[in-house]
Design a protein around this motif. Structure first.
Motif, PDB file in Angstrom:
ATOM      1  N   SER A   1       0.645  -1.278   0.052  1.00 25.62           N
ATOM      2  CA  SER A   1      -0.378  -0.679  -0.074  1.00 25.62           C
ATOM      3  C   SER A   1       1.024   1.365  -0.182  1.00 25.62           C
ATOM      4  N   LEU A   2       0.528   1.971  -1.308  1.00 26.04           N
ATOM      5  CA  LEU A   2       1.717   3.078  -1.123  1.00 26.04           C
ATOM      6  C   LEU A   2       1.309   4.592   0.241  1.00 26.04           C
ATOM      7  N   LEU A   3      -0.547   4.131   1.048  1.00 25.97           N
ATOM      8  CA  LEU A   3      -0.397   4.863   2.172  1.00 25.97           C
ATOM      9  C   LEU A   3       0.310   4.227   3.000  1.00 25.97           C
ATOM     10  N   ASN A   4       1.227   4.970   3.873  1.00 21.44           N
ATOM     11  CA  ASN A   4       1.511   4.061   4.838  1.00 21.44           C
ATOM     12  C   ASN A   4       2.697   4.486   6.217  1.00 21.44           C
ATOM     13  N   ILE A   5       2.770   4.604   7.129  1.00 15.03           N
ATOM     14  CA  ILE A   5       3.396   5.373   7.642  1.00 15.03           C
ATOM     15  C   ILE A   5       4.952   6.052   7.283  1.00 15.03           C
ATOM     16  N   GLU A   6       5.102   5.264   6.733  1.00  7.45           N
ATOM     17  CA  GLU A   6       6.864   6.058   5.694  1.00  7.45           C
ATOM     18  C   GLU A   6       6.290   7.414   4.066  1.00  7.45           C
ATOM     19  N   THR A   7       4.768   7.276   4.619  1.00 12.24           N
ATOM     20  CA  THR A   7       4.462   8.765   3.162  1.00 12.24           C
ATOM     21  C   THR A   7       3.885   9.531   3.566  1.00 12.24           C
ATOM     22  N   ASN A   8       2.781  10.392   3.019  1.00  7.14           N
ATOM     23  CA  ASN A   8       2.154  11.510   3.923  1.00  7.14           C
ATOM     24  C   ASN A   8       1.235  12.197   2.800  1.00  7.14           C
ATOM     25  N   LEU A  44       4.214  11.857  -5.509  1.00  2.00           N
ATOM     26  CA  LEU A  44       3.961  10.268  -6.905  1.00  2.00           C
ATOM     27  C   LEU A  44       4.139  10.583  -8.081  1.00  2.00           C
ATOM     28  N   ARG A  45       4.203   9.240  -8.745  1.00  2.00           N
ATOM     29  CA  ARG A  45       4.426   9.373 -10.202  1.00  2.00           C
ATOM     30  C   ARG A  45       3.884   8.532 -10.599  1.00  2.00           C
TER      31      ARG A  45
END
Length: 124
Positions: A1-8, A44-45
Motif C-alpha cells: 500500500s502506498l498510504l503507510n507510515i512512511e508517506t504523507n 508520487l508519479r
C-alpha cells in the motif's frame, strides 16, 4: 500500500482532502508544517517501462545522468505490476528537484522508465 507510515497525503497528491484547520488529529502538526513550507521531499508519479524487470525498491536515476559514473539517485519504485504484454507499470516517488524530468532509468537493470504525474494529483 502506498498510504503507510512512511508517506504523507501531500506526497501522494491528496492535499485537497486535508483540512489543516479542522481541529486535532494524529499528524496534524507535521502536515501543517508541510503545508506552510509548500512542498515535500518526494512526489508520487506513474511509470511505464517496456520490460517486466522493474521491482519495488529499485533506485531511479535521470536519463541525462545515465552515462555518468556517479549517478544521482532521484527516486525509487514504490509499486510495480507486470502487464500481459510483459511491460511494467506502477508508482514511483521522485525527489522534488527532478519532478520536471520525464525519462528515468532503473539503476539496477538500466531499463528506461517514462514518468507521468497522476491525473488526479493535487499539489500543496
Amino acid at each position: 500500500s502506498l498510504l503507510n507510515i512512511e508517506t504523507n497525503p501531500f506526497e501522494l497528491g491528496l492535499s485537497d482532502l486535508i483540512n489543516i484547520s479542522k481541529g486535532c488529529f494524529l499528524g496534524q502538526e507535521i502536515l501543517a508544517k508541510l503545508n506552510r513550507i509548500g512542498h515535500v521531499k518526494h512526489e508520487l508519479r506513474v511509470f511505464n517501462a517496456l520490460s517486466n524487470q522493474i521491482k519495488i525498491g529499485d533506485k531511479l536515476i535521470p536519463l541525462k545522468d545515465k552515462d555518468q559514473l556517479q549517478n544521482q539517485i532521484c527516486g525509487f519504485v514504490a509499486s510495480s505490476f507486470t502487464t500481459s504484454e510483459k511491460k511494467s507499470i506502477g508508482f514511483a516517488f521522485i525527489k522534488r528537484k527532478y519532478l520536471l524530468e520525464r525519462d528515468f532509468f532503473d539503476k539496477n537493470c538500466m531499463i528506461p522508465l517514462e514518468m507521468y504525474k497522476p491525473i488526479s494529483f493535487v499539489s500543496i
